[in-house]
Every structure is written in structure tokens, then in C-alpha cells.
Enzyme design. Structure first.
Site, PDB file in Angstrom:
ATOM      1  CB  SER A 107     -41.736  12.195  88.597  1.00 14.50           C
ATOM      2  OG  SER A 107     -40.430  12.441  89.108  1.00 14.50           O
TER       3      SER A 107
ATOM      4  CE1 TYR B 187     -40.528  14.166  83.674  1.00  8.30           C
ATOM      5  CE2 TYR B 187     -39.302  14.137  85.597  1.00  8.30           C
ATOM      6  CZ  TYR B 187     -39.820  13.591  84.689  1.00  8.30           C
ATOM      7  OH  TYR B 187     -40.288  12.453  84.991  1.00  8.30           O
TER       8      TYR B 187
HETATM    9  P1  NDP Z   1     -37.859   5.503  79.219  1.00  7.34           P
HETATM   10  O1  NDP Z   1     -37.251   6.550  78.518  1.00  7.34           O
HETATM   11  O2  NDP Z   1     -36.929   4.303  79.318  1.00  7.34           O
HETATM   12  O3  NDP Z   1     -39.130   5.349  78.551  1.00  7.34           O
HETATM   13  C1  NDP Z   1     -40.197   6.146  78.056  1.00  7.34           C
HETATM   14  C2  NDP Z   1     -41.323   5.524  77.208  1.00  7.34           C
HETATM   15  O4  NDP Z   1     -42.169   6.469  76.980  1.00  7.34           O
HETATM   16  C3  NDP Z   1     -40.629   5.009  76.043  1.00  7.34           C
HETATM   17  O5  NDP Z   1     -41.461   3.553  75.769  1.00  7.34           O
HETATM   18  C4  NDP Z   1     -41.135   5.967  74.851  1.00  7.34           C
HETATM   19  O6  NDP Z   1     -41.609   5.280  73.757  1.00  7.34           O
HETATM   20  C5  NDP Z   1     -42.383   6.393  75.630  1.00  7.34           C
HETATM   21  N1  NDP Z   1     -42.780   7.693  75.118  1.00  7.34           N
HETATM   22  C6  NDP Z   1     -41.982   9.126  75.057  1.00  7.34           C
HETATM   23  N2  NDP Z   1     -42.896   9.880  74.516  1.00  7.34           N
HETATM   24  C7  NDP Z   1     -43.915   9.208  73.958  1.00  7.34           C
HETATM   25  C8  NDP Z   1     -45.085   9.681  73.008  1.00  7.34           C
HETATM   26  N3  NDP Z   1     -44.969  10.940  72.778  1.00  7.34           N
HETATM   27  N4  NDP Z   1     -45.856   8.694  72.462  1.00  7.34           N
HETATM   28  C9  NDP Z   1     -45.613   7.544  72.946  1.00  7.34           C
HETATM   29  N5  NDP Z   1     -44.796   7.356  73.783  1.00  7.34           N
HETATM   30  C10 NDP Z   1     -43.595   8.056  74.121  1.00  7.34           C
HETATM   31  O7  NDP Z   1     -38.286   5.916  80.529  1.00  7.34           O
HETATM   32  P2  NDP Z   1     -38.841   5.400  81.992  1.00  7.34           P
HETATM   33  O8  NDP Z   1     -39.355   4.178  81.732  1.00  7.34           O
HETATM   34  O9  NDP Z   1     -38.054   5.717  83.006  1.00  7.34           O
HETATM   35  O10 NDP Z   1     -40.115   6.365  81.746  1.00  7.34           O
HETATM   36  C11 NDP Z   1     -41.615   6.014  81.932  1.00  7.34           C
HETATM   37  C12 NDP Z   1     -42.292   7.128  82.744  1.00  7.34           C
HETATM   38  O11 NDP Z   1     -42.055   7.332  84.126  1.00  7.34           O
HETATM   39  C13 NDP Z   1     -42.178   8.657  82.261  1.00  7.34           C
HETATM   40  O12 NDP Z   1     -43.572   9.178  82.119  1.00  7.34           O
HETATM   41  C14 NDP Z   1     -41.114   9.146  83.157  1.00  7.34           C
HETATM   42  O13 NDP Z   1     -41.332  10.630  83.143  1.00  7.34           O
HETATM   43  C15 NDP Z   1     -41.624   8.673  84.578  1.00  7.34           C
HETATM   44  N6  NDP Z   1     -40.636   8.525  85.234  1.00  7.34           N
HETATM   45  C16 NDP Z   1     -39.052   8.005  85.324  1.00  7.34           C
HETATM   46  C17 NDP Z   1     -38.431   8.085  86.388  1.00  7.34           C
HETATM   47  C18 NDP Z   1     -36.952   7.768  86.182  1.00  7.34           C
HETATM   48  O14 NDP Z   1     -36.196   8.189  87.023  1.00  7.34           O
HETATM   49  N7  NDP Z   1     -36.621   6.914  85.232  1.00  7.34           N
HETATM   50  C19 NDP Z   1     -38.692   8.613  87.574  1.00  7.34           C
HETATM   51  C20 NDP Z   1     -39.974   8.829  87.837  1.00  7.34           C
HETATM   52  C21 NDP Z   1     -40.865   9.105  86.706  1.00  7.34           C
HETATM   53  P3  NDP Z   1     -41.157   5.709  72.491  1.00  7.34           P
HETATM   54  O15 NDP Z   1     -39.504   6.716  72.257  1.00  7.34           O
HETATM   55  O16 NDP Z   1     -40.724   4.377  71.610  1.00  7.34           O
HETATM   56  O17 NDP Z   1     -42.182   6.480  71.805  1.00  7.34           O
HETATM   57  C1  8X3 Z   2     -37.634  11.517  87.136  1.00  6.66           C
HETATM   58  C2  8X3 Z   2     -37.227  11.534  88.448  1.00  6.66           C
HETATM   59  O1  8X3 Z   2     -35.633  13.407  89.975  1.00  6.66           O
HETATM   60  O2  8X3 Z   2     -35.039  12.764  87.786  1.00  6.66           O
HETATM   61  O3  8X3 Z   2     -38.999  11.662  87.123  1.00  6.66           O
HETATM   62  O4  8X3 Z   2     -36.807  14.152  87.936  1.00  6.66           O
HETATM   63  S1  8X3 Z   2     -36.176  12.996  88.582  1.00  6.66           S
END
Ligand code: NDP
Ligand code: 8X3
Length: 265
Positions: A152, A165
């Protein structure tokens, strides 16, 4: 020449939502064979069906909690039955996407909660380490395989309320860098894709189901969508095998920096 993903095994963690679910559809459209993990198996069933419809050669799913070593090991044993080991004829895992993770809370350090900090470090940091350790014996050498971790912009720049985070994603960045050094000479590529503001369930999870508060994060601006990241993940994994995309920051045009987001009235 692009590296073809057709009939290649691709393992995606956190495939029940957001980037992971979109990646399942996007790699499916390339004709890949998918192994999908997350805790919400009912969601995975639906995503696997969508991926098959998009063109996946195969799409399988299995429960996975990356914050528990026993769950990771059980998941990878299940994956191995389908994929075979790295030395198996024409098989093995070609793409690992360590995507599972997210944020819990937006508290200052003074107000922070142990359970939130622990959940963030478990999934975003230890989850990546555990999955990678368990999966490495399935990844063939010198065959164009790729490990992609979801980082991120929070791993590059700190913000108020983001201490744990930001620390977790900075940890992910350094894990990616260390792994690339350790795997140099194997032909396995190691990449981190580091998005900015993207509208998924990320904020809903961060704010513990408070939908109006989550919606406000994206108000008036044009954020990235899950498909933007999925497309990027496919691009990274389909570069020619001698090309490694090390670190890729991808932000919406409306976000010039972590604190500078343009919002229309
Ligand atoms: P979502 O919340 O839509 O998806 C997160 C996914 O991670 C879900 O499928 C959830 O599945 C899974 N997950 C969370 N914890 C666990 C666990 N302990 N074991 C297995 N699966 C897990 O968020 P995003 O798609 O946005 O996020 C995906 C990745 O991208 C993350 O690592 C996030 O930090 C990163 N990210 C997101 C950004 C954003 O602005 N959206 C920006 C930068 C990075 P379930 O709950 O079913 O287990
Ligand atoms: C998610 C982006 O800026 O919300 O990783 O932390 S931010």
C-alpha cells in the site's frame, strides 16, 4: 513476448472480496487454473463460479485464515494435491498473490486497541510470511513463476490513525525486498503492488461495518476500483520471464499524495 497464464496455477489469498475477487475473474479470463482462499467460503463459491464463467480452466476454493499457521498449512496441503510440487512434470504453482489483509480501526496510537493492532500485523505481515514459506516448495524454478504481495502507499508514507496499518505495510515492503534477495538465482520473480485509495470493502472492514463512514472515504473523488488492480496483477505476472516488476505504486489520478485527494463539490 508475454508470459502466457493459460493453464497455469494461480493461488490468490483474500479472494472473497475486493482485489482478490477481481483478480480471480481477471486471471480466469486468461485461462488460468485458480486456487482461491479466504475465511468466507460462501463468497468464494460465488467468485469461483464467476471466474469459471470468465474463462478459468479450473477454479477451486478452500477455507483459509492467514493469521493461523495451522490453517495456512492445511490450505497449502490441499493446494499441493492439485498442483503437485515444484519438481513435478509441467506442474507447480506459477503465481502466488498474497492479497489477504486490510486495516482495523483508525485510532491514534494513544487510543489504539490491542486486538486491532494484532489483527493487522497477523494478516498483513505474518500472513504473507506464513503463506510464502508454505507455498515456496510448490513454485518451480526458472519457469516464469511470480510472487506478488499487496502492499500500500501506507507502507511508504505514514498518516494519523494509521500507525499499525502503515507499520504492517512497511513490513510487507521489506519482506518483499528480502525475499527477492533470497530467491535471486531461482528465476522466481517477486513484486509488491502498492495501491492508493481504492473502493472495495477495505473501509467497511476498517470501520467495523459502519457503511456511511466507509462511503465518506470515497465521497466526491474518483478512486481506483478492484478491476484496476486486478488488471495490474495480470500485467505483472504476464511479463516475459526475464522481467521482474519490483515495486509498483498505483494511485487514482485524484490522489496526488496520501494526504492530497481532490474532491468535487
Ligand atoms: P477487501 O476488504 O475488499 O478484501 C480483503 C480480503 O482479504 C477479503 O477477501 C478477506 O476475506 C481477506 N482477508 C482478510 N483477513 C484475512 C485472513 N486473516 N485470512 C484470509 N483472508 C483474509 O479489501 P481490498 O480488496 O481492498 O484489500 C486487499 C488487499 O489490498 C489488502 O491487503 C489491503 O490491505 C490492500 N490494499 C487495499 C487498498 C484499498 O484502498 N482498498 C489500498 C492498498 C492496499 P475474508 O474476510 O473472507 O477472510
Ligand atoms: C489502503 C490505502 O491510504 O487507506 O492501503 O491506507 S490507505
Amino acid at each position: 513476448m508475454n508470459f502466457s497464464l493459460k493453464d497455469k496455477w494461480v493461488l490468490i489469498t483474500g479472494a472473497s472480496s475486493g482485489f482478490g475477487a477481481a483478480a480471480a475473474r481477471a486471471f480466469g479470463a486468461e485461462g488460468a487454473k485458480l486456487l482461491l482462499g479466504a475465511r468466507r467460503v460462501d463468497r468464494l463459491e460465488k467468485i469461483a463460479a464467476e471466474a469459471r464463467k470468465a474463462g478459468a480452466a479450473e477454479a477451486h476454493f478452500h477455507p483459509l485464515d492467514v493469521s493461523r499457521t495451522a490453517s495456512v498449512e492445511e490450505f497449502v496441503a490441499w493446494a499441493r494435491e492439485r498442483v503437485g510440487g515444484q519438481k513435478s512434470e509441467g506442474r507447480g504453482l506459477h503465481v502466488l498473490i498474497n492479497n489477504a489483509g486490510g486495516a482495523h480501526g483508525l485510532d491514534t496510537v494513544a487510543e489504539g486497541k490491542d486486538e486491532d493492532w494484532e489483527a493487522m500485523l497477523q494478516s498483513n505481515v505474518l500472513g504473507v510470511l506464513r503463506m510464502t514459506r508454505a507455498v515456496l516448495p510448490l513454485i518451480p524454478h526458472d519457469a516464469g513463476a511470480t510472487i506478488i504481495n499487496l502492499g500500500s502507499i501506507a507502507g511508504h508514507v505514514a498518516y494519523e490513525g494509521g500507525a499499525a496499518y502503515c507499520a504492517a505495510k512497511a513490513g510487507e515492503l521489506q519482506i518483499t525486498r528480502a525475499l527477492r534477495l533470497e530467491l535471486c538465482g531461482t528465476g522466481i520473480r517477486v513484486c509488491t503492488v502498492d495501491p492508493g485509495l481504492a473502493e472495495t470493502e477495505f473501509s467497511l472492514v476498517r470501520f467495523k461495518g459502519d457503511a456511511p463512514r466507509a462511503k465518506k472515504v470515497y465521497e466526491g473523488t474518483n478512486p481506483l476500483g478492484a478491476e484496476d488492480i486486478a488488471e495490474t496483477l495480470v500485467w505483472v505476472a504476464s511479463r516475459p520471464s526475464h522481467v521482474n516488476i519490483d515495486e509498483l505504486i498505483i494511485k487514482p489520478t485524484d490522489q496526488a499524495a496520501i494526504h492530497k485527494v481532490y474532491r468535487r463539490q
